[in-house]
Design a protein around this motif. Structure first.
Motif, PDB file in Angstrom:
ATOM      1  N   LYS A 188       0.812  -1.217   0.000  1.00 25.27           N
ATOM      2  CA  LYS A 188       0.000   0.000   0.000  1.00 25.27           C
ATOM      3  C   LYS A 188       0.847   1.269   0.000  1.00 25.27           C
ATOM      4  N   GLU A 189       2.026   1.213   0.596  1.00 28.37           N
ATOM      5  CA  GLU A 189       2.879   2.401   0.691  1.00 28.37           C
ATOM      6  C   GLU A 189       3.827   2.523  -0.500  1.00 28.37           C
ATOM      7  N   ASN A 190       4.465   1.435  -0.865  1.00 30.68           N
ATOM      8  CA  ASN A 190       5.436   1.427  -1.972  1.00 30.68           C
ATOM      9  C   ASN A 190       4.861   0.583  -3.098  1.00 30.68           C
ATOM     10  N   LYS A 191       4.286   1.225  -4.080  1.00 32.40           N
ATOM     11  CA  LYS A 191       3.576   0.527  -5.161  1.00 32.40           C
ATOM     12  C   LYS A 191       4.501  -0.297  -6.051  1.00 32.40           C
ATOM     13  N   SER A 192       5.813  -0.179  -5.853  1.00 37.96           N
ATOM     14  CA  SER A 192       6.772  -0.972  -6.626  1.00 37.96           C
ATOM     15  C   SER A 192       7.030  -2.341  -6.019  1.00 37.96           C
ATOM     16  N   ILE A 193       6.471  -2.587  -4.819  1.00 37.48           N
ATOM     17  CA  ILE A 193       6.691  -3.861  -4.126  1.00 37.48           C
ATOM     18  C   ILE A 193       5.440  -4.722  -4.217  1.00 37.48           C
ATOM     19  N   PHE A 194       5.658  -5.981  -4.624  1.00 39.33           N
ATOM     20  CA  PHE A 194       4.591  -6.968  -4.733  1.00 39.33           C
ATOM     21  C   PHE A 194       4.981  -8.211  -3.939  1.00 39.33           C
ATOM     22  N   PHE A 195       3.967  -8.979  -3.564  1.00 39.92           N
ATOM     23  CA  PHE A 195       4.182 -10.259  -2.898  1.00 39.92           C
ATOM     24  C   PHE A 195       3.310 -11.307  -3.572  1.00 39.92           C
ATOM     25  N   THR A 196       3.871 -12.470  -3.788  1.00 37.22           N
ATOM     26  CA  THR A 196       3.043 -13.604  -4.188  1.00 37.22           C
ATOM     27  C   THR A 196       2.941 -14.546  -3.001  1.00 37.22           C
ATOM     28  N   TYR A 197       1.757 -15.086  -2.795  1.00 37.86           N
ATOM     29  CA  TYR A 197       1.513 -16.117  -1.795  1.00 37.86           C
ATOM     30  C   TYR A 197       1.000 -17.323  -2.559  1.00 37.86           C
ATOM     31  N   SER A 198       1.640 -18.440  -2.361  1.00 38.15           N
ATOM     32  CA  SER A 198       1.161 -19.669  -2.992  1.00 38.15           C
ATOM     33  C   SER A 198       1.230 -20.801  -1.977  1.00 38.15           C
ATOM     34  N   TYR A 199       0.275 -21.720  -2.087  1.00 40.11           N
ATOM     35  CA  TYR A 199       0.231 -22.895  -1.222  1.00 40.11           C
ATOM     36  C   TYR A 199       0.652 -24.090  -2.057  1.00 40.11           C
ATOM     37  N   TRP A 200       1.557 -24.889  -1.503  1.00 41.50           N
ATOM     38  CA  TRP A 200       2.094 -26.054  -2.198  1.00 41.50           C
ATOM     39  C   TRP A 200       1.879 -27.294  -1.350  1.00 41.50           C
ATOM     40  N   GLU A 201       1.538 -28.388  -2.004  1.00 41.55           N
ATOM     41  CA  GLU A 201       1.327 -29.657  -1.297  1.00 41.55           C
ATOM     42  C   GLU A 201       2.620 -30.139  -0.642  1.00 41.55           C
ATOM     43  N   THR A 202       3.719 -30.138  -1.408  1.00 44.50           N
ATOM     44  CA  THR A 202       4.994 -30.635  -0.888  1.00 44.50           C
ATOM     45  C   THR A 202       6.130 -29.756  -1.402  1.00 44.50           C
ATOM     46  N   GLU A 203       7.268 -29.848  -0.733  1.00 47.31           N
ATOM     47  CA  GLU A 203       8.448 -29.122  -1.207  1.00 47.31           C
ATOM     48  C   GLU A 203       8.881 -29.636  -2.579  1.00 47.31           C
ATOM     49  N   ALA A 204       8.670 -30.928  -2.822  1.00 50.65           N
ATOM     50  CA  ALA A 204       9.010 -31.496  -4.130  1.00 50.65           C
ATOM     51  C   ALA A 204       8.169 -30.856  -5.234  1.00 50.65           C
ATOM     52  N   ASP A 205       6.899 -30.571  -4.945  1.00 52.73           N
ATOM     53  CA  ASP A 205       6.047 -29.904  -5.939  1.00 52.73           C
ATOM     54  C   ASP A 205       6.594 -28.528  -6.289  1.00 52.73           C
ATOM     55  N   GLU A 210      13.107 -11.707  -2.619  1.00 52.07           N
ATOM     56  CA  GLU A 210      13.254 -12.464  -1.385  1.00 52.07           C
ATOM     57  C   GLU A 210      12.143 -13.495  -1.330  1.00 52.07           C
ATOM     58  N   ALA A 211      12.434 -14.662  -0.743  1.00 53.47           N
ATOM     59  CA  ALA A 211      11.428 -15.716  -0.683  1.00 53.47           C
ATOM     60  C   ALA A 211      11.525 -16.451   0.644  1.00 53.47           C
ATOM     61  N   TRP A 212      10.360 -16.862   1.124  1.00 57.68           N
ATOM     62  CA  TRP A 212      10.258 -17.626   2.359  1.00 57.68           C
ATOM     63  C   TRP A 212       9.284 -18.774   2.149  1.00 57.68           C
ATOM     64  N   SER A 213       9.580 -19.895   2.783  1.00 58.23           N
ATOM     65  CA  SER A 213       8.641 -21.015   2.870  1.00 58.23           C
ATOM     66  C   SER A 213       8.240 -21.133   4.324  1.00 58.23           C
ATOM     67  N   ALA A 214       6.939 -21.229   4.563  1.00 59.14           N
ATOM     68  CA  ALA A 214       6.433 -21.245   5.931  1.00 59.14           C
ATOM     69  C   ALA A 214       5.339 -22.286   6.080  1.00 59.14           C
ATOM     70  N   ASP A 215       5.291 -22.900   7.248  1.00 60.36           N
ATOM     71  CA  ASP A 215       4.200 -23.800   7.577  1.00 60.36           C
ATOM     72  C   ASP A 215       3.069 -22.974   8.180  1.00 60.36           C
ATOM     73  N   LYS A 216       1.849 -23.191   7.681  1.00 55.14           N
ATOM     74  CA  LYS A 216       0.702 -22.485   8.227  1.00 55.14           C
ATOM     75  C   LYS A 216       0.323 -23.133   9.548  1.00 55.14           C
ATOM     76  N   LEU A 217       0.281 -22.352  10.623  1.00 57.14           N
ATOM     77  CA  LEU A 217      -0.062 -22.890  11.931  1.00 57.14           C
ATOM     78  C   LEU A 217      -1.512 -22.654  12.301  1.00 57.14           C
ATOM     79  N   VAL A 218      -2.055 -21.507  11.917  1.00 58.54           N
ATOM     80  CA  VAL A 218      -3.432 -21.158  12.260  1.00 58.54           C
ATOM     81  C   VAL A 218      -4.045 -20.420  11.089  1.00 58.54           C
TER      82      VAL A 218
END
Length: 98
Positions: free
Chosen positions: A44-61, A87-95
């Protein structure tokens, strides 16, 4: 299942090209084997920054996608538009509360 979060920062003049290409490729990315969800956000502040969120079944996928012709096509186009290293992060959804 896990969440992959990627921060992408673009030169302002390249944002339309990125969005146009994302629009063309989003269904193919979302339908990659093991991908269960895909969203794109813009800061919202810096319109040049985007984020993608994706859900993956496995790390192999995710790795199979990252080694695919589709990813190569998307990444080859997109990386030319950056103004900073992604920059990229992989995270487990807890809640999750609907």
């Amino acid at each position: 299942m896990f969440v992959r979060i990627v921060k992408l920062s673009f030169h302002e003049e390249n944002i339309p090209a990125f969005l146009e290409n994302f629009e063309l490729m989003k269904d193919q990315i979302r339908n990659a084997p093991g991908n269960r969800f895909l969203e794109l956000y813009q800061d919202k502040e810096n319109k040049s920054i985007f984020f993608t969120y994706s859900y993956w079944e496995t790390e192999a996928d995710l790795e199979n996608y990252r080694n695919s012709e589709l990813f190569n096509k998307v990444w080859t186009f997109t990386k030319k538009l950056f103004n900073a290293k992604p920059e990229a992060w992989s995270a487990d959804k807890l809640v999750s509360l609907p």
